[in-house]
Design an enzyme around this catalytic site. Sequence first.
Site, mmCIF file in Angstrom:
data_model
loop_
_atom_site.group_PDB
_atom_site.id
_atom_site.type_symbol
_atom_site.label_atom_id
_atom_site.label_comp_id
_atom_site.label_asym_id
_atom_site.label_seq_id
_atom_site.Cartn_x
_atom_site.Cartn_y
_atom_site.Cartn_z
ATOM 1 N N ASP A 236 23.643 -15.860 1.139
ATOM 2 C CA ASP A 236 23.614 -16.117 -0.330
ATOM 3 C C ASP A 236 22.153 -16.883 -0.601
ATOM 4 O O ASP A 236 21.544 -17.532 0.134
ATOM 5 C CB ASP A 236 24.577 -16.963 -0.757
ATOM 6 C CG ASP A 236 24.773 -17.632 -2.232
ATOM 7 O OD1 ASP A 236 24.626 -16.775 -3.060
ATOM 8 O OD2 ASP A 236 24.802 -18.687 -2.250
ATOM 9 N N ASP B 14 21.457 -19.110 -4.306
ATOM 10 C CA ASP B 14 21.804 -20.335 -5.030
ATOM 11 C C ASP B 14 22.701 -21.213 -4.388
ATOM 12 O O ASP B 14 23.859 -20.483 -4.183
ATOM 13 C CB ASP B 14 22.088 -19.868 -6.664
ATOM 14 C CG ASP B 14 21.079 -19.006 -7.307
ATOM 15 O OD1 ASP B 14 20.023 -19.677 -7.479
ATOM 16 O OD2 ASP B 14 21.194 -17.778 -7.628
ATOM 17 N N ASP C 150 27.745 -20.406 0.148
ATOM 18 C CA ASP C 150 28.103 -21.864 -0.136
ATOM 19 C C ASP C 150 29.600 -21.869 -1.137
ATOM 20 O O ASP C 150 30.298 -22.932 -1.359
ATOM 21 C CB ASP C 150 27.283 -22.704 -0.900
ATOM 22 C CG ASP C 150 26.946 -21.987 -2.397
ATOM 23 O OD1 ASP C 150 26.528 -20.638 -2.374
ATOM 24 O OD2 ASP C 150 26.893 -22.570 -3.341
#
Length: 221
Positions: free
Chosen positions: A14, A16, A177
């Site tokens: 990922d 961001d 995240d």
Amino acid sequence: MHPLLADIRLVAFDLDGTLVDSVPDLAAAVDAALRDQGLAAPGEARVRDWVGNGSRVLMERALHDAVGQSPSDARLEAVHAAFLVHYGRAPCERTRLYPGVRPALDGLRDAGLPLVLVTNKPAAFIAPILERFGLAAHFALCLGGDSLPRRKPDPLPLIHAASRLAVAPRHGLMVGDSRHDIAAGRAAGFRTLAVPYGYNHGEPVSLSRPDGTVESLAELV
């Protein structure tokens, strides 16, 4: 190498909240787009909890917060378009790499593991950020939230990446995240690894039960 990398032949990241903290620049664009409408700017702390499902959903959440109800499609489209303009002017002015990211990406690349980027951010903003940090050459494939018909938490981007690189999903690792990253990875048949420092709508990513967690991506290598 981290034990979770055993038999792994493809690592998907990922962007961001995993590789970069982009909220300062995202928040500046959200604030500017809402001010264009004569609405109060929510500020960075609130925007941090809204990131993760793509720019349109981000602006839908921001508008709902500002007016106290779901916005009309027309208003949402107008504000989303304004956000894209503002963000496009400065997508990485205050964005920063998280500690441990560069050594992790360097180490994985040097070990010969193909890396892909799978983000819900519009694809147009990926290259400027990667180029800003000198990371574009690390990735064999980059997919944004508008690159395919469906985005995370749907498994399609990961299945597509595995197919493009001719890697069986069971040999793939999804690193992210948020619960959307873990759900996408699990549904695609990838192993999953979480970092606890990013954006997950105010809840611990451990609740999504990833296969592993690292405090820093440097632990991978």
